[in-house]
Design an enzyme around this catalytic site. Structure first.
Site, PDB file in Angstrom:
ATOM      1  N   LYS A  13      -5.146  34.612  -5.022  1.00 38.75           N
ATOM      2  CA  LYS A  13      -5.440  35.292  -3.759  1.00 38.75           C
ATOM      3  C   LYS A  13      -4.919  36.729  -3.809  1.00 38.75           C
ATOM      4  O   LYS A  13      -5.605  37.666  -3.411  1.00 38.75           O
ATOM      5  CB  LYS A  13      -4.809  34.527  -2.580  1.00 38.75           C
ATOM      6  CG  LYS A  13      -5.538  33.217  -2.267  1.00 38.75           C
ATOM      7  CD  LYS A  13      -4.789  32.323  -1.275  1.00 38.75           C
ATOM      8  CE  LYS A  13      -5.540  30.997  -1.105  1.00 38.75           C
ATOM      9  NZ  LYS A  13      -4.894  30.032  -0.218  1.00 38.75           N
TER      10      LYS A  13
ATOM     11  N   GLN B 127       0.955  29.105   2.504  1.00 38.43           N
ATOM     12  CA  GLN B 127       0.240  28.176   1.624  1.00 38.43           C
ATOM     13  C   GLN B 127       0.636  26.731   1.935  1.00 38.43           C
ATOM     14  O   GLN B 127       1.827  26.415   2.039  1.00 38.43           O
ATOM     15  CB  GLN B 127       0.524  28.534   0.157  1.00 38.43           C
ATOM     16  CG  GLN B 127      -0.292  27.750  -0.854  1.00 38.43           C
ATOM     17  CD  GLN B 127      -1.793  28.044  -0.800  1.00 38.43           C
ATOM     18  OE1 GLN B 127      -2.212  29.133  -0.393  1.00 38.43           O
ATOM     19  NE2 GLN B 127      -2.618  27.095  -1.180  1.00 38.43           N
TER      20      GLN B 127
ATOM     21  N   ASP C 258      -5.960  32.347   8.020  1.00 36.97           N
ATOM     22  CA  ASP C 258      -6.348  31.035   7.501  1.00 36.97           C
ATOM     23  C   ASP C 258      -7.083  30.224   8.567  1.00 36.97           C
ATOM     24  O   ASP C 258      -7.699  29.204   8.250  1.00 36.97           O
ATOM     25  CB  ASP C 258      -5.089  30.253   7.095  1.00 36.97           C
ATOM     26  CG  ASP C 258      -4.977  30.082   5.592  1.00 36.97           C
ATOM     27  OD1 ASP C 258      -6.025  30.056   4.924  1.00 36.97           O
ATOM     28  OD2 ASP C 258      -3.840  29.960   5.112  1.00 36.97           O
TER      29      ASP C 258
HETATM   30  N1  GUN Z   1      -4.054  24.661   0.775  1.00 43.56           N
HETATM   31  C1  GUN Z   1      -5.280  24.259   0.375  1.00 43.56           C
HETATM   32  N2  GUN Z   1      -6.223  25.090   0.855  1.00 43.56           N
HETATM   33  C2  GUN Z   1      -5.593  26.037   1.559  1.00 43.56           C
HETATM   34  C3  GUN Z   1      -6.027  27.176   2.279  1.00 43.56           C
HETATM   35  O1  GUN Z   1      -7.211  27.489   2.397  1.00 43.56           O
HETATM   36  N3  GUN Z   1      -5.040  27.910   2.862  1.00 43.56           N
HETATM   37  C4  GUN Z   1      -3.735  27.574   2.774  1.00 43.56           C
HETATM   38  N4  GUN Z   1      -2.848  28.345   3.399  1.00 43.56           N
HETATM   39  N5  GUN Z   1      -3.292  26.526   2.129  1.00 43.56           N
HETATM   40  C5  GUN Z   1      -4.223  25.764   1.519  1.00 43.56           C
END
Ligand code: GUN
Length: 294
Positions: free
Chosen positions: A54, A98, A121
């Site tokens: 990311k 995350q 998110d």
């Molecule tokens: N864990 C799995 N997919 C995601 C996501 O799209 N965002 C976040 N923050 N954690 C995740």
């Protein structure tokens, strides 16, 4: 019949190109640099890889990213204090915590602490609530679900009036993608491990979204001929012939389903790259909104 491939890598690359131009223009015309803060708690290897990817993509489009890492035994108060600090930082337009968090932490309370305006998110309970309600709009749509819809839009598939079946009911994908499909006027069925006769339910779908996390579960006879199949799964299966000893497969039995479906996403290279593209898009949106440009 052989399905047409939905090339998520190429679609994500063109979104990234569009965003790169937009970010350059924001800087030039308004002196704004979108900023994303990532918060990683503990040392889950998959989470580390996702966050690294990311931040790499942020750098490519000109988004400023700041990585915060907390130890696996970080306290609830430490995590929430960091979130509050980032809420108050005007250089940060998006906060990404995350998931999953280590088991001792209260995930809902952490997500609740994120400023609604920085919830790139789309996991804040209020954003999810708005997503679920008729006539309301979330400030940000969750990234993987938004990526699925964007794929459908970009290949020119009409969603309105279609039978959409979502296999899986997770907070991150199954539930929100169902709500997005409903907002776009699909007739939506959500099915899961306790549903009776999953193959029959899935066969009703004009648009089938598989998000259960079970390797190659969806077989050819689960798919209506010509259906659009979006495979969100990323599962490791042992493969002694592969360099790492495993390979990645989706929730869909690709080789057999491609003979039945009209469109199909590969794994990897389908939905995966779209999740990050949508995160970048949400961060740029957050920066524009903060500057009163939206
Ligand atoms: N864990 C799995 N997919 C995601 C996501 O799209 N965002 C976040 N923050 N954690 C995740």
């Amino acid at each position: 019949m052989t399905a047409k491939m939905i090339d998520g890598t190429a679609i994500a690359a063109s979104i990234q190109e569009e965003l790169t131009a937009e970010v350059a223009q924001l800087k030039e015309q308004h002196g704004i640099v979108p900023g994303l803060a990532t918060v990683l708690v503990g040392e889950n290897p998959a989470s580390q890889t996702y966050v690294k990817m990311k931040r790499k993509r942020c750098a490519e489009v000109g988004i400023h990213s700041v990585g915060h890492e907390l130890p696996a035994d970080a306290t609830q108060e430490q995590v929430e204090a960091l979130v509050r600090e980032l809420n108050a930082d005007p250089a940060i337009h998006g906060i990404l915590v995350q998931l999953p968090l280590p088991g001792h932490l209260d995930e809902e309370a952490v997500l609740n602490a994120i400023s609604l305006n920085k919830d790139v998110d789309g996991f804040h309970p209020v954003n999810i609530g708005r997503l679920a309600m008729k006539g309301r709009e979330a400030l940000f749509a969750p990234c993987t679900p938004a990526g699925c819809i964007e794929l459908l839009d970009r290949i020119g598939v009409e969603i309105r009036g279609k039978e959409a079946v979502v296999l899986g009911r997770s907070n991150i994908v199954g539930l929100p993608v169902s709500m997005l499909l409903l907002k776009r006027d699909a007739t939506v069925t959500i099915c899961h491990s306790r549903s009776k006769d999953l193959p029959a339910i899935c066969r009703r779908a004009d648009i089938l979204v598989a998000a259960v996390g079970r390797a190659e579960m969806v077989k050819a006879d689960w798919v209506q001929p010509g259906a659009v199949v979006i495979d969100v799964g990323i599962n490791r299966v042992d493969d002694p012939a592969a360099k790492r000893g495993y390979r990645l497969v989706g929730d869909v039995a690709f080789e057999e389903v491609k003979e039945v479906a009209g469109w199909l996403t590969p794994v990897p290279g389908g939905v995966g790259p779209m999740t990050i593209a949508m995160l970048l898009q949400n961060t740029v949106k957050g920066a524009k909104r903060a500057a009163g440009l939206l």
